[in-house]
Every structure is written in structure tokens, then in C-alpha cells.
Design a protein around this motif. Structure first.
Motif, short mmCIF file in Angstrom:
data_model
loop_
_atom_site.label_atom_id
_atom_site.label_comp_id
_atom_site.label_asym_id
_atom_site.label_seq_id
_atom_site.Cartn_x
_atom_site.Cartn_y
_atom_site.Cartn_z
N PRO A 167 -15.10 18.04 -1.90
CA PRO A 167 -14.51 16.86 -1.26
C PRO A 167 -14.07 15.86 -2.34
O PRO A 167 -14.77 15.63 -3.32
N THR A 168 -12.89 15.31 -2.16
CA THR A 168 -12.29 14.46 -3.19
C THR A 168 -11.84 13.14 -2.59
O THR A 168 -11.28 13.11 -1.50
N THR A 169 -12.08 12.06 -3.34
CA THR A 169 -11.60 10.74 -2.97
C THR A 169 -10.93 10.14 -4.19
O THR A 169 -11.44 10.25 -5.30
N CYS A 170 -9.77 9.52 -3.98
CA CYS A 170 -9.09 8.84 -5.08
C CYS A 170 -8.49 7.54 -4.55
O CYS A 170 -8.40 7.33 -3.35
N THR A 171 -8.11 6.67 -5.47
CA THR A 171 -7.49 5.40 -5.11
C THR A 171 -6.01 5.49 -5.47
O THR A 171 -5.67 5.83 -6.60
N THR A 172 -5.15 5.18 -4.50
CA THR A 172 -3.70 5.31 -4.70
C THR A 172 -3.20 4.30 -5.71
O THR A 172 -3.72 3.20 -5.77
N PRO A 173 -2.20 4.71 -6.52
CA PRO A 173 -1.58 6.02 -6.59
C PRO A 173 -2.45 7.00 -7.37
O PRO A 173 -3.14 6.62 -8.32
N CYS A 174 -2.44 8.26 -6.96
CA CYS A 174 -3.26 9.27 -7.62
C CYS A 174 -2.64 10.64 -7.37
O CYS A 174 -1.66 10.77 -6.64
N ALA A 175 -3.23 11.65 -8.00
CA ALA A 175 -2.77 13.03 -7.82
C ALA A 175 -3.99 13.93 -7.81
O ALA A 175 -5.00 13.63 -8.42
N ILE A 176 -3.88 15.02 -7.07
CA ILE A 176 -4.96 16.01 -6.99
C ILE A 176 -4.38 17.38 -7.30
O ILE A 176 -3.17 17.58 -7.22
N VAL A 177 -5.24 18.30 -7.66
CA VAL A 177 -4.86 19.71 -7.83
C VAL A 177 -5.51 20.46 -6.68
O VAL A 177 -6.72 20.35 -6.46
N ALA A 178 -4.70 21.19 -5.93
CA ALA A 178 -5.21 21.90 -4.75
C ALA A 178 -4.76 23.35 -4.77
O ALA A 178 -3.68 23.67 -5.28
N PRO A 192 4.08 17.17 3.32
CA PRO A 192 4.95 16.57 2.33
C PRO A 192 4.27 16.50 0.98
O PRO A 192 3.05 16.41 0.89
N ASN A 193 5.05 16.53 -0.06
CA ASN A 193 4.57 16.31 -1.42
C ASN A 193 5.71 15.70 -2.20
O ASN A 193 6.72 16.37 -2.41
N PRO A 194 5.63 14.44 -2.55
CA PRO A 194 4.47 13.57 -2.55
C PRO A 194 4.13 13.06 -1.15
O PRO A 194 5.00 12.99 -0.27
N VAL A 195 2.87 12.69 -0.98
CA VAL A 195 2.40 12.10 0.28
C VAL A 195 2.49 10.58 0.09
O VAL A 195 1.86 10.03 -0.81
N ILE A 196 3.29 9.92 0.92
CA ILE A 196 3.49 8.48 0.81
C ILE A 196 3.26 7.86 2.18
O ILE A 196 3.86 8.30 3.17
N VAL A 197 2.37 6.86 2.26
CA VAL A 197 2.13 6.17 3.53
C VAL A 197 2.33 4.67 3.34
O VAL A 197 2.15 4.14 2.24
N THR A 198 2.70 4.01 4.42
CA THR A 198 2.76 2.55 4.47
C THR A 198 1.68 2.12 5.44
O THR A 198 1.73 2.46 6.63
N MET A 199 0.70 1.42 4.92
CA MET A 199 -0.43 0.99 5.74
C MET A 199 0.00 -0.14 6.67
O MET A 199 0.79 -1.00 6.30
N GLN A 200 -0.54 -0.13 7.89
CA GLN A 200 -0.25 -1.15 8.89
C GLN A 200 -1.43 -2.09 9.00
O GLN A 200 -2.56 -1.65 9.19
N PRO A 201 -1.18 -3.42 8.90
CA PRO A 201 -2.29 -4.36 9.01
C PRO A 201 -2.95 -4.27 10.38
O PRO A 201 -2.30 -3.93 11.38
N LEU A 202 -4.24 -4.55 10.40
CA LEU A 202 -4.96 -4.60 11.68
C LEU A 202 -4.42 -5.76 12.48
O LEU A 202 -4.17 -6.84 11.94
N VAL A 203 -4.22 -5.56 13.76
CA VAL A 203 -3.78 -6.63 14.65
C VAL A 203 -5.04 -7.16 15.32
O VAL A 203 -5.68 -6.47 16.08
N ARG A 204 -5.37 -8.36 14.96
CA ARG A 204 -6.57 -8.98 15.54
C ARG A 204 -6.15 -9.80 16.73
O ARG A 204 -5.22 -10.58 16.66
N ALA A 205 -6.87 -9.61 17.82
CA ALA A 205 -6.55 -10.35 19.05
C ALA A 205 -6.87 -11.82 18.82
O ALA A 205 -7.91 -12.19 18.29
N ARG A 206 -5.93 -12.67 19.21
CA ARG A 206 -6.16 -14.10 19.10
C ARG A 206 -7.07 -14.52 20.23
O ARG A 206 -6.93 -14.06 21.36
N PRO A 207 -7.98 -15.44 19.95
CA PRO A 207 -8.81 -15.92 21.05
C PRO A 207 -7.93 -16.65 22.06
O PRO A 207 -6.99 -17.34 21.69
N ALA A 208 -8.25 -16.44 23.32
CA ALA A 208 -7.48 -17.09 24.38
C ALA A 208 -7.67 -18.59 24.29
O ALA A 208 -8.77 -19.08 24.03
N ALA A 209 -6.57 -19.31 24.50
CA ALA A 209 -6.65 -20.77 24.48
C ALA A 209 -7.47 -21.22 25.69
O ALA A 209 -7.35 -20.66 26.78
#
Length: 149
Positions: free
Chosen positions: A46-57, A117-134
Motif C-alpha cells: 500500500p502506497t501513499t504520496c503527497t501530490t505531485p508525485c509518481a509511483i511505479v506499478a 489515465p496517466n498522468p492522473v490529474i484531479v481538481t479537488m472540490q471544496p466542501l460545501v458547508r451548510a449555512r445555519p438558517a437565519a
């Protein structure tokens, strides 16, 4: 004796795609923003890396990459295996040099395939936090009906 030498040579060559392309490949991983933790499953270790990175598979591996970063929605990318043009040529070379044994080796090692795909490229989406109801404003009391009219 001569046919024994040919058979021995065929066995030593393994598979043409295995010989010409190898049984592993580099996979590049990146994200926007960078600094995302990429958890790669499907590898022997099992492998974990921090982007940008490369692995051999291994070309035969079934790879899934999960991207995680605080404040962003996790994303998962499943890589597929496809026969590339050079892999197909190497596999076809077995007809000349490797024969059935070479084809078997190439099929078992996945030497004729590439991960997509190679390279694997993703665009992360921010979490949408629900606003407290007025808070609701209290309604003014209903006017009492006038009496005696």
C-alpha cells in the motif's frame, strides 16, 4: 538438437512485450491544489504520496487512487488497463520470437497494457458547508377584531 536450441531461446526470451516494455510503468499523480494525499491501492505494498508525485506499478495491477485533503471532498479515480500501440506490437512480436510461451508471459504480466489515465490529474472540490438558517423573526400578534361594530 537444433529444434531444442530454438525452444530454449524462445523460453529465455519470455514475451516480446515483457522484454521491450517491461512489466512495470511510472504513473504520475497531480492535483489542484497540490499537497493532496493520494492513497494508492492495488499495489503489492500500500502506497501513499503527497501530490505531485509518481509511483511505479506493475502493468497488471488493478489500481485505485483516493485523493484526500482537509476542507475538500474526497475523490477516487479507478485506473483502467488498455493495450497500447507499442504493447500490441510487442505482443505481436511473439509470433516471431516468443511463440505461445511469450504470449502467455505477456498476458500474465500485463506487459502489453498501459494504465489510463496517466498522468492522473484531479481538481479537488471544496466542501460545501451548510449555512445555519437565519433565525425567524417573530410575527407581530394578530390584531384583535374590534368589538361591537
Amino acid at each position: 538438437m537444433r529444434s531444442l536450441g530454438i525452444v530454449a531461446l524462445s523460453v529465455m526470451l519470455g514475451g516480446c512485450a515483457s522484454v521491450t516494455r517491461g512489466t512495470t510503468e511510472n504513473i504520475s499523480i497531480s492535483s489542484t491544489p497540490s499537497g493532496v494525499e493520494a492513497v494508492v491501492s492495488g499495489l503489492e505494498v500500500p502506497t501513499t504520496c503527497t501530490t505531485p508525485c509518481a509511483i511505479v506499478a506493475k502493468r497488471s495491477a488493478d489500481i485505485t487512487i483516493t485523493f484526500e485533503k482537509e476542507g475538500y471532498q474526497p475523490q477516487t479515480v479507478q485506473l483502467t488497463k488498455e493495450v497500447s500501440g507499442t504493447g500490441a506490437a510487442g505482443f505481436a512480436g511473439n509470433l516471431l520470437a516468443g511463440g505461445v510461451i511469450g504470449m502467455g508471459v505477456d498476458a500474465a504480466t500485463g506487459a502489453a497494457t498501459d494504465h489510463k489515465p496517466n498522468p492522473v490529474i484531479v481538481t479537488m472540490q471544496p466542501l460545501v458547508r451548510a449555512r445555519p438558517a437565519a433565525p425567524k423573526k417573530p410575527r407581530p400578534p394578530a390584531a384583535a377584531p374590534e368589538a361591537g361594530t
